[in-house]
Design an enzyme around this catalytic site. Structure first.
Site, PDB file in Angstrom:
ATOM      1  N   ASP A  25      -5.082  -6.529   6.108  1.00 48.63           N
ATOM      2  CA  ASP A  25      -6.373  -6.136   5.554  1.00 48.63           C
ATOM      3  C   ASP A  25      -7.234  -7.380   5.336  1.00 48.63           C
ATOM      4  O   ASP A  25      -8.398  -7.446   5.733  1.00 48.63           O
ATOM      5  CB  ASP A  25      -6.117  -5.415   4.219  1.00 48.63           C
ATOM      6  CG  ASP A  25      -7.363  -4.765   3.675  1.00 48.63           C
ATOM      7  OD1 ASP A  25      -8.275  -4.486   4.465  1.00 48.63           O
ATOM      8  OD2 ASP A  25      -7.429  -4.536   2.455  1.00 48.63           O
ATOM      9  N   ASP A  55      -0.770 -18.074   4.391  1.00 50.95           N
ATOM     10  CA  ASP A  55      -1.754 -19.047   3.881  1.00 50.95           C
ATOM     11  C   ASP A  55      -2.129 -20.054   4.967  1.00 50.95           C
ATOM     12  O   ASP A  55      -3.312 -20.358   5.184  1.00 50.95           O
ATOM     13  CB  ASP A  55      -1.237 -19.739   2.606  1.00 50.95           C
ATOM     14  CG  ASP A  55       0.222 -20.144   2.697  1.00 50.95           C
ATOM     15  OD1 ASP A  55       0.897 -19.772   3.672  1.00 50.95           O
ATOM     16  OD2 ASP A  55       0.703 -20.842   1.782  1.00 50.95           O
ATOM     17  N   TYR A 105       0.830  -1.215   0.000  1.00 50.23           N
ATOM     18  CA  TYR A 105       0.000   0.000   0.000  1.00 50.23           C
ATOM     19  C   TYR A 105       0.860   1.258   0.000  1.00 50.23           C
ATOM     20  O   TYR A 105       0.360   2.340   0.244  1.00 50.23           O
ATOM     21  CB  TYR A 105      -0.883   0.036   1.251  1.00 50.23           C
ATOM     22  CG  TYR A 105      -2.057  -0.908   1.244  1.00 50.23           C
ATOM     23  CD1 TYR A 105      -1.861  -2.280   1.151  1.00 50.23           C
ATOM     24  CD2 TYR A 105      -3.361  -0.442   1.354  1.00 50.23           C
ATOM     25  CE1 TYR A 105      -2.929  -3.153   1.172  1.00 50.23           C
ATOM     26  CE2 TYR A 105      -4.428  -1.315   1.371  1.00 50.23           C
ATOM     27  CZ  TYR A 105      -4.205  -2.662   1.279  1.00 50.23           C
ATOM     28  OH  TYR A 105      -5.273  -3.532   1.308  1.00 50.23           O
ATOM     29  N   LYS A 112       5.081 -13.992   4.676  1.00 51.29           N
ATOM     30  CA  LYS A 112       5.259 -15.009   3.638  1.00 51.29           C
ATOM     31  C   LYS A 112       6.757 -15.054   3.304  1.00 51.29           C
ATOM     32  O   LYS A 112       7.179 -14.890   2.139  1.00 51.29           O
ATOM     33  CB  LYS A 112       4.396 -14.638   2.414  1.00 51.29           C
ATOM     34  CG  LYS A 112       4.318 -15.684   1.336  1.00 51.29           C
ATOM     35  CD  LYS A 112       3.419 -16.859   1.675  1.00 51.29           C
ATOM     36  CE  LYS A 112       3.445 -17.879   0.537  1.00 51.29           C
ATOM     37  NZ  LYS A 112       2.847 -19.166   0.898  1.00 51.29           N
ATOM     38  N   ASP A 116     -10.641  -9.044   7.776  1.00 51.51           N
ATOM     39  CA  ASP A 116     -11.984  -9.354   7.254  1.00 51.51           C
ATOM     40  C   ASP A 116     -12.348 -10.807   7.556  1.00 51.51           C
ATOM     41  O   ASP A 116     -13.480 -11.124   7.917  1.00 51.51           O
ATOM     42  CB  ASP A 116     -12.059  -9.111   5.737  1.00 51.51           C
ATOM     43  CG  ASP A 116     -12.478  -7.676   5.404  1.00 51.51           C
ATOM     44  OD1 ASP A 116     -12.201  -6.792   6.230  1.00 51.51           O
ATOM     45  OD2 ASP A 116     -13.064  -7.450   4.328  1.00 51.51           O
TER      46      ASP A 116
END
Ligand code: ATP
Length: 331
Positions: free
Chosen positions: A228, A204, A124, A171, A232
């Site tokens: 982000d 993951d 971002y 990751k 959610d």
């Protein structure tokens, strides 16, 4: 008197932000509200989604209470939330997700996760390159300072809030440079907090485990994009994104906002769940050192547990205003 910059925003923002102000008035905290026009509505009126003057006004306030603003897909103007997080260097985004029982839509009982998301770097950071019409690049930025301050914030948060464990999510097996830096900084900083359990997860595997056994998580610290997405997911497990409150905190400034967007599908119907922004305003009171945050949280929690006046996202039939009235009656 503390000054609060209020961005009502777009879509359901116009319905839920006034409800948060009503709750703040009901707990009788004296606040001076300064209303700021920002978002798609402001863009259509003035050609600018947020003015330099508005940002200057916000810098003069003690906190910002922000409703969701619509961000156009692809081109157009930049997200208001991302712009403010970067302009005001609010690097830590704290997003709690707590479930109140399967009866009201929660996928799992006893979910109580706090996601601490890095807010100013990652994918971002705003560095996007047009190589050609067919090749585009978005830069993933990680700096030692950026990683250190977010991981330290997460551990300090855990210590202050009596949390037992911090999980660093990245990751680093694939993103060896950026994820690797985040991982090594997290390990270094964790050694300064022997009383708090520390582990690491690949993003993951983390998503899979969160869906299956979310009770295994306590505080999660992660980079911008992963934070982000995972927040959610965490809110989905609690039943509704309409419960998602958040704080954006930096050295100088702080902004409190609902995690969700402007939800154009339900805007104007009077059925949006205002709990997200009401709980955000409770976080704001804690941050600026005023009483009332716990009263608001307890009242919302009582309403959610009782389940008498829930909005449709939680399986009820109440309107936004009816839910708020019920919260106020429980204060
Ligand atoms: P934006 O484009 O502004 O990010 P969006 O519509 O893509 O918004 P969200 O608003 O974050 O995405 O949420 C997705 C869906 O979740 C919405 O379409 C809506 O149905 C539901 N939702 C979001 N917030 C609420 C809320 N406060 N109360 C009830 N339902 C909500």
């Amino acid at each position: 008197m503390k000054r609060i910059a209020v961005i009502t925003g777009d879509g359901i923002g116009r319905e839920i932000v006034p409800e948060a102000v009503r709750v703040l008035e009901a707990v009788e905290v004296e606040l001076d509200y300064v209303y700021i026009d920002a978002g798609e509505g402001a863009f259509k009126k003035t050609g600018s989604a947020i003015s330099a003057e508005a940002i200057k006004t916000m810098k003069g306030c003690d906190a910002i209470l922000k409703g969701p603003t619509t961000t156009p897909l692809g081109g157009g103007f930049r997200s208001i939330a991302v712009t403010l997080r970067q302009e005001l260097d609010m690097f830590a985004n704290v997003r709690p997700a707590k479930s109140y029982g399967k009866k009201y839509g929660a996928v799992h009982d006893n979910v109580d996760i706090v996601i601490v998301r890095e807010n100013t770097e990652g994918l971002y950071c705003g560095i996007e390159i047009d190589e050609s019409d067919d090749v585009k690049k978005s830069v993933l930025l990680a700096t030692r300072n950026g990683c250190e301050r977010i991981v330290s914030y997460a551990f300090e948060y855990a210590k202050k809030n009596n949390r037992k464990k911090v999980t660093a999510v990245h990751k680093a097996n694939i993103l060896k440079k950026t994820g690797g830096l985040f991982s090594s900084v997290a390990k270094e900083i964790s050694s300064g907090y022997p009383g708090i359990e520390f582990d690491e997860k690949l993003v993951d595997a983390c998503a899979m485990l969160m869906a299956k056994e979310p009770q295994k998580f306590d505080v999660i610290v992660t980079t911008n994009l992963f934070g982000d997405i995972l927040s959610d997911l965490a809110l989905g497990l609690t039943g509704s994104i309409g419960l998602g409150a958040s704080a954006n905190v930096g050295e100088k400034y702080a902004m409190f906002e609902a995690v969700h967007g402007s939800a154009s599908d339900i805007a104007g119907k009077g059925i949006a769940n205002p709990a997200s922004i009401i709980l955000s305003s409770a976080m704001m009171l804690d941050h600026i050192g005023l009483e009332g945050g716990s009263r608001i949280r307890n009242a919302v929690e009582k309403c959610l547990k009782e389940g008498k006046k829930l909005t449709p996202d939680l399986g009820g039939g109440a309107t936004t205003t009816e839910f708020t009235d019920y919260v106020i009656s429980k204060l």
